[in-house]
Design a protein around this motif. Structure first.
Motif, PDB file in Angstrom:
ATOM      1  N   LEU A 342       0.988  -1.146   0.061  1.00 49.71           N
ATOM      2  CA  LEU A 342       0.043  -0.143  -0.217  1.00 49.71           C
ATOM      3  C   LEU A 342       0.961   1.255   0.042  1.00 49.71           C
ATOM      4  CD1 LEU A 342      -2.548  -1.044   2.741  1.00 49.71           C
ATOM      5  CD2 LEU A 342      -2.561  -1.557   0.328  1.00 49.71           C
ATOM      6  N   SER A 343       0.149   2.531  -0.448  1.00 47.34           N
ATOM      7  CA  SER A 343       1.060   3.596  -0.574  1.00 47.34           C
ATOM      8  C   SER A 343      -0.072   4.574   0.127  1.00 47.34           C
ATOM      9  CB  SER A 343       1.450   4.184  -1.875  1.00 47.34           C
ATOM     10  OG  SER A 343       2.208   3.156  -2.391  1.00 47.34           O
ATOM     11  N   PRO A 344      -0.099   4.598   1.631  1.00 47.65           N
ATOM     12  CA  PRO A 344      -0.774   5.395   2.151  1.00 47.65           C
ATOM     13  C   PRO A 344      -0.736   6.820   2.172  1.00 47.65           C
ATOM     14  CG  PRO A 344      -0.041   3.613   3.710  1.00 47.65           C
ATOM     15  CD  PRO A 344       0.579   3.687   2.412  1.00 47.65           C
ATOM     16  N   GLY A 345       0.759   7.469   2.224  1.00 46.28           N
ATOM     17  CA  GLY A 345       0.988   8.739   1.756  1.00 46.28           C
ATOM     18  C   GLY A 345       2.373   8.860   2.080  1.00 46.28           C
ATOM     19  N   LYS A 346       2.846  10.083   2.465  1.00 47.38           N
ATOM     20  CA  LYS A 346       4.343  10.525   2.602  1.00 47.38           C
ATOM     21  C   LYS A 346       4.698  10.371   4.019  1.00 47.38           C
ATOM     22  CE  LYS A 346       4.149  13.930  -1.126  1.00 47.38           C
ATOM     23  NZ  LYS A 346       4.265  15.463  -1.559  1.00 47.38           N
ATOM     24  N   ALA A 347       5.791   9.639   4.310  1.00 43.72           N
ATOM     25  CA  ALA A 347       6.643   9.522   5.634  1.00 43.72           C
ATOM     26  C   ALA A 347       5.435   8.719   6.564  1.00 43.72           C
ATOM     27  CB  ALA A 347       6.814  10.865   6.183  1.00 43.72           C
ATOM     28  N   SER A 367       2.024  13.884   4.691  1.00 40.70           N
ATOM     29  CA  SER A 367       0.847  14.320   4.033  1.00 40.70           C
ATOM     30  C   SER A 367      -0.402  14.716   4.824  1.00 40.70           C
ATOM     31  CB  SER A 367       0.299  12.916   3.551  1.00 40.70           C
ATOM     32  OG  SER A 367       0.918  12.442   2.526  1.00 40.70           O
ATOM     33  N   ASN A 368      -0.007  14.927   6.199  1.00 42.88           N
ATOM     34  CA  ASN A 368      -0.735  15.443   7.245  1.00 42.88           C
ATOM     35  C   ASN A 368      -2.101  14.864   7.312  1.00 42.88           C
ATOM     36  OD1 ASN A 368       0.921  17.775   8.290  1.00 42.88           O
ATOM     37  ND2 ASN A 368       0.621  18.681   6.255  1.00 42.88           N
TER      38      ASN A 368
END
Length: 403
Positions: A342-347, A367-368
């Motif tokens: 999965l690629s949920p978001g940054k960091a 990605s806050n």
């Protein structure tokens, strides 16, 4: 009948009113506080590391329900909960220890107990909160009102302070922790918390960096940064001692630079196996908990940071250090292979399962956002805006050892 109902209602609200009154000398953090009665079993907190705040969440409705600010440096914060799940004790990197009321959504009390702190634990009875410290080292014990009970120093053989890591609660009013700079494990018996008795197990291996306690409280495993291997203590032995396991798991291979220290906790146990991050390697080690020997390695997308078993043990979720920290992989434990990426978001910083494991909450700092996934389908259920989210902690931890 009406009069009796009114009296009962007033009695029920009295503790709530008292809790609010006790914070009158503190900064106002009650904006948006709860105005309706609610339970605590499906609540949790998300660390906002950049703002020194907590976002309060509901794991049933998949929403944010409040915000508490003024908790200092939360760049490596961790949280434990009171037995009734109402209060969160937040350990900040700046040495601050803060008691937060999840129902009134306010700070109850805050103390600066050290110069640099990275976590803590709470006793089985809920009457002792222990803080592990980097500076000046050692462990401090507090009562739930955050009055100091005892100060346990930690030193090396030549008397220098040692950083403390891997602190966990044990049955029988005990705590266990590792000394990074002293290559030792300590067990503190705290039935009399003002006069604790500490037993030290020396020479356990070089630089223990974190540890896990198995869910039954029997085995304590410290990861070793200074060498390939781990230290294991069987706490059911009459005279516990440390022995080395998985020695030389990277032998013969060129070491990779370590971009982020992996984390060990009791959530790495699934069925008869422990799933452990290999330091600096793109692998998850599979260990038989009967023999504590390696039985398999699972290739993964990067250097693992958190390796977390779903509560039923059917899956293990893994996130990674830079440069692969935008990904999460799912391991199917029966086949011991990766079944989803999965690629949920940054960091991606942290993951936390709902108490029965039907969903997993993932913090994406850059990605806050906090992303909530269905663990069975790996489909996104909710996306919650949170400012630079880091650690996620649910109140169900109140009833589990080692968390």
């Amino acid at each position: 009948m009406k009069r009796r109902t009114l009296i009962s209602a007033a009695a029920a609200l009295a503790p709530w009113a008292s809790a609010v009154a006790s914070t009158s000398n503190l900064p106002d953090t009650t904006a948006g506080a709860a105005t309706t009665l609610r339970g605590t079993g499906d609540l949790g907190v998300v660390i906002e590391r950049a703002s020194g705040s907590l976002t309060l969440v509901n794991t049933t409705t998949l929403e944010t329900i409040g915000w508490v600010q003024g908790l200092g440096d939360l760049s490596h914060a961790s949280v434990v909960f009171s037995r009734d799940e109402r209060y969160a004790f937040v350990f900040g990197r700046d040495g601050g220890l803060t008691k937060v009321d999840l129902l009134t959504q306010s700070i109850v009390h805050r103390v600066m107990q050290a110069g640099n702190s990275i976590g803590g634990a709470i006793s089985a009875k809920g009457n002792v909160i222990a803080a592990q410290n980097y500076t000046p080292g050692g462990v401090k014990l507090f009562c739930p009102k955050l009055n100091l009970l005892a100060d346990l120093p930690a030193t090396t053989a030549d008397g220098k302070p040692s950083r403390v890591v891997g602190l966990a609660d044990l049955p029988q009013q005990r705590f266990i922790y590792s000394l990074f700079d002293a290559d030792a494990i300590c067990i503190a018996e705290c039935s009399d918390p003002r006069n604790p008795r500490v037993t030290t197990l020396p020479h356990i291996g070089r630089q223990p960096y974190d540890a896990l306690l198995t869910p039954n409280g029997r085995h304590y495993i410290a990861g070793l940064f200074g060498e390939d291997g781990l230290a294991l203590v069987d706490l059911w032995d009459e005279q516990p001692s440390a022995r080395r396991i998985l020695s030389g798991y990277g032998r013969g291979e060129t070491p990779l630079p370590v971009y982020k220290m992996p984390h060990l906790r009791g959530w790495a146990i699934a069925g008869q196996y422990a799933y452990l991050p290999a330091i600096g390697r793109h692998e998850v080690l599979v260990v038989d908990t009967a023999s504590w020997s390696e039985v398999a390695r699972i290739p993964v997308a990067g250097q693992p940071v958190f390796v977390m078993a779903r509560p039923d043990g059917r899956q293990v979720w893994v996130n990674f250090a830079v440069p692969d920290y935008d990904r999460v992989q799912v391991i199917d434990t029966p086949s011991q292979r990766v079944i989803a990426t999965l690629s949920p978001g940054k960091a991606v910083m942290h993951m936390e399962f709902a108490p029965r494991g039907q969903s997993v909450w993932i913090s994406c700092r850059d990605s806050n956002q906090v992303q909530v996934y269905d663990t069975h389908t790996q489909q996104l259920l909710a996306s919650l805006p949170v400012n630079a989210p880091s650690g996620i902690f649910f109140t169900s931890r109140a009833h589990r050892m080692g968390l």
